[in-house]
Design a protein around this motif. Structure first.
Motif, short mmCIF file in Angstrom:
data_model
loop_
_atom_site.label_atom_id
_atom_site.label_comp_id
_atom_site.label_asym_id
_atom_site.label_seq_id
_atom_site.Cartn_x
_atom_site.Cartn_y
_atom_site.Cartn_z
N LYS A 296 3.11 3.03 -1.21
CA LYS A 296 3.10 2.65 0.42
C LYS A 296 4.01 1.71 1.14
O LYS A 296 3.97 1.59 2.22
CB LYS A 296 1.85 2.97 1.41
CG LYS A 296 1.26 4.69 1.14
CD LYS A 296 -0.09 4.15 1.63
CE LYS A 296 -0.73 5.57 1.11
NZ LYS A 296 -2.32 5.43 0.69
N GLY A 297 4.45 0.93 0.05
CA GLY A 297 5.42 -0.82 0.32
C GLY A 297 4.92 -1.40 0.94
O GLY A 297 5.25 -2.18 1.40
N GLY A 298 3.61 -1.36 0.01
CA GLY A 298 2.61 -2.87 0.82
C GLY A 298 2.00 -3.63 -0.50
O GLY A 298 2.40 -3.04 -1.95
N ASN A 299 1.97 -4.69 -0.25
CA ASN A 299 0.85 -5.30 -0.81
C ASN A 299 -0.64 -5.98 -1.09
O ASN A 299 -0.67 -4.96 -0.23
CB ASN A 299 1.02 -7.13 -0.51
CG ASN A 299 2.53 -7.67 -0.83
OD1 ASN A 299 3.41 -6.92 -1.47
ND2 ASN A 299 2.60 -8.71 -1.71
N LEU A 300 -0.94 -6.13 -2.61
CA LEU A 300 -2.73 -6.22 -2.03
C LEU A 300 -3.27 -7.26 -2.32
O LEU A 300 -3.18 -8.04 -3.91
CB LEU A 300 -3.64 -5.03 -3.81
CG LEU A 300 -4.41 -5.00 -3.76
CD1 LEU A 300 -5.69 -4.61 -2.63
CD2 LEU A 300 -5.21 -4.18 -4.76
N LEU A 301 -4.37 -7.68 -2.18
CA LEU A 301 -4.33 -9.16 -1.60
C LEU A 301 -6.60 -8.87 -2.13
O LEU A 301 -7.01 -8.18 -0.93
CB LEU A 301 -4.39 -10.41 -0.32
CG LEU A 301 -4.94 -11.19 -0.57
CD1 LEU A 301 -4.25 -12.44 -1.86
CD2 LEU A 301 -4.96 -11.97 0.92
N TYR A 335 5.26 -4.80 -9.64
CA TYR A 335 6.15 -5.80 -9.72
C TYR A 335 7.59 -5.18 -9.28
O TYR A 335 8.71 -4.87 -9.58
CB TYR A 335 6.99 -6.67 -10.42
CG TYR A 335 5.54 -7.70 -11.25
CD1 TYR A 335 4.40 -7.70 -10.22
CD2 TYR A 335 5.46 -8.02 -12.57
CE1 TYR A 335 2.90 -8.38 -10.92
CE2 TYR A 335 4.14 -8.07 -12.90
CZ TYR A 335 2.92 -9.20 -12.53
OH TYR A 335 1.83 -9.36 -12.53
N GLY A 336 8.74 -5.65 -8.32
CA GLY A 336 9.78 -5.31 -7.93
C GLY A 336 9.68 -3.51 -7.47
O GLY A 336 10.61 -3.04 -7.33
N CYS A 337 8.51 -3.16 -7.44
CA CYS A 337 8.40 -1.38 -7.08
C CYS A 337 8.05 -1.50 -5.42
O CYS A 337 7.62 -2.61 -4.74
CB CYS A 337 7.89 -1.02 -7.87
SG CYS A 337 8.38 -1.16 -9.65
N THR A 338 8.32 -0.55 -4.61
CA THR A 338 8.01 0.14 -3.74
C THR A 338 8.00 1.68 -3.38
O THR A 338 7.47 2.16 -4.61
CB THR A 338 9.38 -0.07 -2.86
OG1 THR A 338 8.87 -0.50 -1.75
CG2 THR A 338 10.58 0.35 -2.80
N LEU A 352 3.72 7.89 -6.95
CA LEU A 352 5.02 7.04 -7.07
C LEU A 352 5.01 5.65 -7.00
O LEU A 352 5.33 5.10 -5.41
CB LEU A 352 6.36 8.47 -6.45
CG LEU A 352 6.32 9.71 -6.77
CD1 LEU A 352 7.53 10.53 -5.72
CD2 LEU A 352 6.44 10.09 -7.78
N THR A 353 5.91 5.46 -7.92
CA THR A 353 6.11 3.75 -7.39
C THR A 353 8.09 4.13 -7.57
O THR A 353 8.01 4.88 -8.98
CB THR A 353 5.50 2.58 -7.40
OG1 THR A 353 6.03 2.71 -9.09
CG2 THR A 353 4.65 2.61 -7.18
N TYR A 354 8.57 3.28 -6.96
CA TYR A 354 10.27 3.18 -7.30
C TYR A 354 10.63 1.80 -7.38
O TYR A 354 10.41 0.62 -6.36
CB TYR A 354 10.62 4.05 -7.08
CG TYR A 354 12.17 3.52 -7.48
CD1 TYR A 354 12.70 4.34 -7.75
CD2 TYR A 354 12.94 3.34 -5.86
CE1 TYR A 354 13.97 5.07 -8.59
CE2 TYR A 354 14.80 3.10 -6.33
CZ TYR A 354 15.30 3.88 -7.41
OH TYR A 354 16.70 4.15 -7.82
N ASN A 355 11.79 1.25 -8.76
CA ASN A 355 12.24 -0.21 -8.88
C ASN A 355 13.11 0.75 -8.49
O ASN A 355 14.35 0.79 -9.07
CB ASN A 355 11.97 -0.67 -10.07
CG ASN A 355 12.37 -2.26 -9.99
OD1 ASN A 355 13.81 -2.30 -9.31
ND2 ASN A 355 11.62 -3.09 -10.46
#
Ligand code: GLC
Length: 443
Positions: A296-301, A335-338, A352-355
């Motif tokens: 979903k275009g985000g990061n995880l902390l 990494y580098g994915c969105t 799905l993730t996409y680089n």
């Protein structure tokens, strides 16, 4: 690719790295029952300090072990609580006595931590609580804090000057941004304005309580690149949205526009070390949480609360190891994915993730399919004619692609437009990894 709202800080490394470690560490680690215990149990300063400040002695603290565990899990940055709501400071601040150097720890705990993480190429972030339940000038309000229900609240507030507290806050932020080398993330927590009158600090705390605008100017002067979170009660200037303890259902937007976002999550509910909490998430859940965020275009902390003796406890280490084991083979799907470009639909039970740089699509299979002899199909809608080659990511083994079949009378192969679909044939036996990933080389 979705364009996110432009913000002042440098978000480029952040949206590449995707995965960071949050650390909540302070006096509350001794209480071991939530970092809000001072508020929850209405503990006075005297009792709190007698019990915890005077006994804070993390004799097993070795930040190299922390950095090793984080980097082994595939994390690329960390965010440490320089000060949490209790007011206790991990570094040797000139502006207070309420700091690690004056406890039995007798030393600055922050600098060695920053060094240890940097030496593993991890970026540095500071969480800093604007809330302060210890400072003598922090105006007591009736919303939160250990004295919120005190009968003599007005009495306790006599002589308190929130403005002086704001001076202290600004001076400490200046220290944090000038004494520890380049700081990449600044994570303030948090404002709770009294809507009817934001200037009434006895009812809540708005941007006026921190003089946020002035603070903001100083931050951008000292660290123009810094990634700033969104909790200073400022409409603009922040670089990321920070959904806490929940997974957004889609890419986070502000006024309809996608923004950089980072979900912060705990292993078990509490941020500070909590000995008895039983709600620990499994390694699989945590890996799925990371995948879901990136899809979903985000990061995880992801947060660890180290113990009072200065260690990550075994439950945290076990999960970090498990995540690292998965990341070793699958990190290029993170990494580098969105989020995948429009038109590609995630198959059933998948993300799905996409680089966009390597033009590879990743199908994260959360529940392994069944059927067939030897192989089982995964139906990919929207992929027809767009994939060059497919393989399992864990071992780089080729996967065959087929056109969809039409089972007349037995339901259709795919509920949407079949001309658009392909099937990727996977072995019926699930690969021995927590979440298998299919790597698609796109045309
Ligand atoms: C909260 C809590 C807190 C925690 C933080 C992390 O708002 O006050 O204890 O530090 O969220 O996001």
């Amino acid at each position: 690719m979705l364009e996110t709202l432009k913000t002042p800080g440098d978000t480029s490394w952040f949206t590449h790295d995707r995965f960071g470690l949050f650390i909540h560490w302070g006096l509350y680690a001794l209480g071991a029952r939530h970092e809000w215990l001072k508020n929850n149990e209405k503990i006075t300063n005297e009792v709190y300090d007698e019990k915890y400040f005077k006994r804070f002695d993390p004799d097993l603290y070795d930040p190299n072990l922390w950095a090793k565990a984080a980097s082994g899990a595939g994390m690329k940055y960390f965010v440490i609580t320089t000060k949490h709501h209790e007011g206790f400071c991990l570094w040797d601040s000139k502006h207070t006595d309420y700091k690690a150097t004056n406890t039995p720890a007798k030393r600055d705990l922050l600098s060695p931590m920053v060094d240890a993480f940097r030496s593993r190429d991890m970026r540095v972030g500071f969480y800093h609580s604007v809330i302060d339940w210890h400072h003598p000038h922090y105006v007591i309000d009736d919303r939160i804090g250990p004295y919120r229900t005190a009968e003599n609240k007005d009495e306790l507030n006599k002589g308190r000057d929130q403005n002086k507290y704001a001076d202290y806050l600004h001076a400490q932020v200046r220290e944090l941004l000038t004494q520890f080398g380049k700081v990449d993330v600044l994570w303030f927590d948090f404002s709770y304005p009294f809507k009817d009158n934001p200037a009434d600090h006895t009812r809540g705390k708005s941007k006026l309580a921190w003089r946020s605008e002035e603070l903001y100017k100083m931050i951008r002067e000292l660290a123009p690149h810094i990634m700033l979170d969104d909790r200073l009660d400022l409409p603009d200037g922040w670089d990321m949205k920070t959904p806490e303890q929940f997974q957004p259902r889609e890419w986070v937007t502000v006024n309809g526009q996608p923004v950089v976002w980072e979900g912060c999550q705990t292993f078990s509910g509490s941020w500070g070390y909590h000995r008895d909490e039983q709600s620990w998430k499994s390694t699989e859940q945590l890996i799925i949480m990371l995948i879901d965020s990136v899809s979903k275009g985000g990061n995880l902390l992801l947060n660890v609360g180290p113990t009072a003796r200065g260690e990550f406890d075994e439950r945290a280490l076990e999960r970090l190891n498990g995540i690292g084991e998965w990341m070793r083979r699958h990190s290029r799907s993170i990494y580098g994915c969105t989020q995948a470009p429009a038109g590609f639909k995630a198959p059933q039970d998948c993300r799905l993730t996409y680089n966009p740089t390597t033009k590879r699509m990743y199908v994260h299979v959360l529940s392994w399919p069944f059927g067939g002899t030897g192989t089982a199909p995964i139906h990919l809608d929207g992929f027809r004619g767009k994939v060059d080659y497919a393989q399992l990511l864990n071992d780089g083994s080729e996967l065959m692609m087929r056109d969809p079949v039409n089972h007349h009378g037995a339901g259709t192969a795919s509920s949407t437009s079949e001309e658009d679909s392909i099937r990727v044939m996977v072995p019926i036996r699930k690969p021995n990894v927590t979440v298998p990933v299919i790597e698609l080389f796109m045309k």
